[in-house]
Design an enzyme around this catalytic site. Structure first.
Site, PDB file in Angstrom:
ATOM      1  N   ASP A 198       1.298  -1.262  -0.286  1.00 13.92           N
ATOM      2  CA  ASP A 198      -0.040   0.103   0.166  1.00 13.92           C
ATOM      3  C   ASP A 198       1.031   1.349   0.034  1.00 13.92           C
ATOM      4  OD1 ASP A 198      -1.687   2.114   0.508  1.00 13.92           O
ATOM      5  OD2 ASP A 198      -2.821   1.319   2.531  1.00 13.92           O
ATOM      6  N   LYS A 200       3.260  10.910  -3.937  1.00 19.07           N
ATOM      7  CA  LYS A 200       1.679  10.607  -4.112  1.00 19.07           C
ATOM      8  C   LYS A 200       0.770  12.100  -5.101  1.00 19.07           C
ATOM      9  CE  LYS A 200      -1.887   6.959  -3.408  1.00 19.07           C
ATOM     10  NZ  LYS A 200      -2.211   5.738  -2.360  1.00 19.07           N
ATOM     11  N   GLU A 209      -7.381   0.515  -4.678  1.00 20.22           N
ATOM     12  CA  GLU A 209      -7.096   0.552  -2.935  1.00 20.22           C
ATOM     13  C   GLU A 209      -8.845  -0.208  -2.711  1.00 20.22           C
ATOM     14  OE1 GLU A 209      -6.274   4.616  -1.954  1.00 20.22           O
ATOM     15  OE2 GLU A 209      -3.650   4.618  -2.883  1.00 20.22           O
ATOM     16  N   ASP A 251     -13.464   4.922   2.595  1.00 22.22           N
ATOM     17  CA  ASP A 251     -11.745   5.108   2.180  1.00 22.22           C
ATOM     18  C   ASP A 251     -11.484   6.512   2.969  1.00 22.22           C
ATOM     19  OD1 ASP A 251      -9.454   5.161   2.804  1.00 22.22           O
ATOM     20  OD2 ASP A 251      -9.030   3.913  -0.022  1.00 22.22           O
TER      21      ASP A 251
END
Ligand code: AMP
Length: 619
Positions: free
Chosen positions: A23, A87, A187, A211
């Site tokens: 992850d 990211k 994800e 999420d």
């Protein structure tokens, strides 16, 4: 042939190399595997029990690189040389992120706003790919240290909204870190795998994955049947998460306890930020939080906290509404709601989500680890240990090519399941046309100029043929990583050309959202524009054909006929210039009516000429 090795630390036998699940998060990253003995997905832990590596990279004056927990303190003490949230920069241009420039405490280069961003540290420049590769390298090193075996193969997760460029950038970062990235998966898809959903082929379920992490929010609606995972829709906000909850507390304290602006006091600012996060975490289980700050006692109650964050939580619910609308579902259709990301530990978040979906939420798997655990499950599937499963994702925007008049011709509609393939045949517009340009676009609007160009290429070497005769088949192929390959083949000659689309810059979630909204608001004008373009293109073709005809056959027309034709052509040309669709259509009809008999006359002449010719020859 399976390789067998011996773990020199423990003496135990080892199977062929393990594929790890990673992850690679905005704030935190971690590695998980399927435990060789228990067969359960397990996060890799250091001796102190920690599984999480903060996604932070620090460069010191000598060029040494520190990653993770060691790099974190430098966020406040040496912000210019400490990179967080790399990211967010993956596959982005400066233009993409300039509205969020303030968010980054380090220097993001803005010299060429269209090309991929770089980060400046001292006199060195780093791409987001390099920065992410430092984090991946650290994760790889950690995994090797814990597993006592080389780790070279991985499955890496990315947000559901990541486009081709961002997925490719993640893959490249893996490669740079010495990892063979076997698969990039979404994800939320990984999270559902971690919950063991879909492992029973008889199971049919529709699930929502909510999420909410440190800085980003994603909602995905998945359907599982026959061991197949299908993403029905996705939505989210890349600048919404736990950090916003912390900020809400900080702002409240600054006001409530009349704390002066701390911009000049880095240490105090950091202290207050940490206290706010502590407060938030404490309020997940307690009703009041109290601490000392600058000699004073500062506090916050759960009630106040919940009032403060209500609008933030509501924003996530709006995204949920959009995702449900896109999937064409109602709350009653959702069988399970999965909670992912540290911020879902906040009770108000759980309650609000439960109310929205009208059912209790599922939060039994550690929300910080669930994505990595799912990546490990996927890695296990790829290792051939769980063959009954397949993963399907969807394209967030439609994909197509530019056709005559700048129109968008969609080959893969938005929300198409991937991997997928689609093809369509096209032809040339001009006689002896040897090349055809294929420009690939992404978006929902009717005119390509309103969509986003992903790339273009020219199919060359088409043998000389009259217009309309070549058959050019254009194929779109999206692989399981969501990377698009476009191929064009002229079927009569076999000439082929293809490209892999790796766009130069990406779209933010807001832009994806904006494009969808635009397509709705502009639907009417788009339809009108499309009709105008089609009419103008047809008219232009008729003018070209008529002109060609006149050049060849003027002798068979009378002066009056020539004048009448020229007048009709002029009127049609004027209608095109005026962009009046109805007038163009009327004038096209008129020119057609005038020229049709001439064409018939020319045909008769040609036939009789040919027959005469034959006669002569035959004698
Ligand atoms: P993630 O990006 O999934 O690692 O989530 C990190 C976020 O979760 C950070 O904003 C943390 O402050 C937040 N978080 C972690 N534990 C808790 C908790 N018990 N209550 C509220 N927020 C938490």
């Amino acid at each position: 042939m399976a390789k067998i090795g011996i773990n020199i630390a423990t003496g135990s036998l080892q199977q062929a190399e393990m594929i790890v699940g990673i992850d690679l998060g905005t704030t935190n990253s971690l590695v998980a595997i399927i435990h060789p003995e228990t067969k359960l997905p397990t996060a890799l832990r250091e001796f102190d029990g920690s599984s999480i590596v903060p996604s932070v990279v620090h460069f010191d004056a000598y060029g040494n690189v520190q990653v993770g927990e060691q790099a974190k303190p430098y966020l406040e003490s040496d912000p210019k040389n400490t990179i967080f949230s790399a990211k967010r920069l993956m596959g982005k241009s400066y233009k993409d992120i300039q509205t969020h420039q303030d968010f980054f405490a380090y220097k993001v280069i803005d010299d060429n706003t269209e090309s991929l961003v770089k980060v400046q540290v001292g006199n060195k420049f780093y791409s987001p790919i390099e920065l992410s590769s430092y984090i991946l390298e650290e994760l790889k090193k950690r995994a090797e240290h814990i597993l006592k075996t080389p780790v070279t193969k991985a499955v890496i997760t990315v947000p559901a909204y990541f486009n081709d460029a961002q997925r490719q950038a993640t893959r490249d970062a893996g490669k740079l870190a010495g990892l063979d990235v076997l698969r990039i998966i979404n994800e939320p898809t990984a999270a559902s795998l971690a919950y063991g959903l879909g492992l029973d082929p008889a199971e049919e379920k529709t699930i929502a994955v909510y999420d909410l992490g440190g800085g980003t929010f994603d909602i995905s609606i998945l359907k599982i049947s026959n061991g197949v995972f299908e993403v029905l829709s996705t939505n989210g906000d890349t600048y919404l998460g736990g950090d916003d909850l912390d900020r809400a507390i900080i702002e409240y304290w600054l006001k409530q306890f009349a704390i002066d602006n701390l911009d000049q006091h880095i240490e105090l600012k950091q202290q207050l930020r940490l206290a706010a996060e502590q407060a938030k975490i404490a309020l997940s289980t307690k009703d009041v939080f109290e601490t000392k700050f600058g000699g004073e006692t500062i506090s916050i109650t759960k009630q106040v906290f919940e009032n403060l964050i209500h609008p933030i939580v509501q924003k996530t619910i709006n995204c949920c509404t959009n995702a449900m609308r896109d999937a064409g579902l109602k709350a009653i259709d959702i069988n399970t709601v999965l909670m992912v990301g540290g911020s879902t530990r906040v009770p108000l978040v759980k309650q609000t989500v439960a109310t929205f979906f009208n059912q209790p939420v599922n939060d039994s798997v550690n929300p910080d680890e669930v994505v990595a655990l799912g990546a490990a499950v996927q890695a296990d599937i790829l290792a051939g240990n769980n063959v009954s499963m397949l993963l399907l994702d969807v394209t967030p925007l439609s994909l197509g090519i530019e056709t005559m008049g700048g129109l968008m011709d969609v080959l893969l509609p938005r929300n198409s399941k991937i991997p997928t393939q689609a093809g369509r045949q096209y032809t040339t517009q001009k006689d002896a046309q040897s090349g055809i340009n294929i420009a690939v676009f992404q978006g929902e609007r009717d005119l390509v100029k309103d969509n986003r160009k992903l790339g273009e290429f020219t199919l060359k070497g088409i043998p000389s043929m009259p217009a309309g005769l070549p058959k050019v088949e254009v194929t779109f192929l999206i692989n399981a990583d969501g990377i698009l390959q476009v191929k064009a083949k002229e079927l009569r000659s076999g000439v082929t050309q293809s490209i892999d689309i790796k766009p130069q810059y990406g779209l933010t979630d807001d832009e994806v959202e904006q494009r969808l909204l635009d397509s709705i608001t502009h639907a009417k004008s788009d339809i009108a524009m499309r009709a105008l373009v089609v009419a103008s293109t047809e008219a232009a073709q008729l003018l070209a054909v008529t002109e060609k005809f006149l050049a060849k056959n003027a002798v068979i027309l009378t002066q009056a006929e020539l004048l009448e034709t020229a007048g009709a052509m002029q009127a049609l040309q004027l209608a095109i210039t005026m962009e009046d669709k109805d007038l163009i259509q009327t004038k096209t009809e008129e020119l057609n009516d005038i020229s049709r008999p001439f064409a018939e006359r020319a045909m008769d002449q040609a036939i009789s000429g040919a027959l005469k010719g034959k006669d002569i020859q035959q004698i």
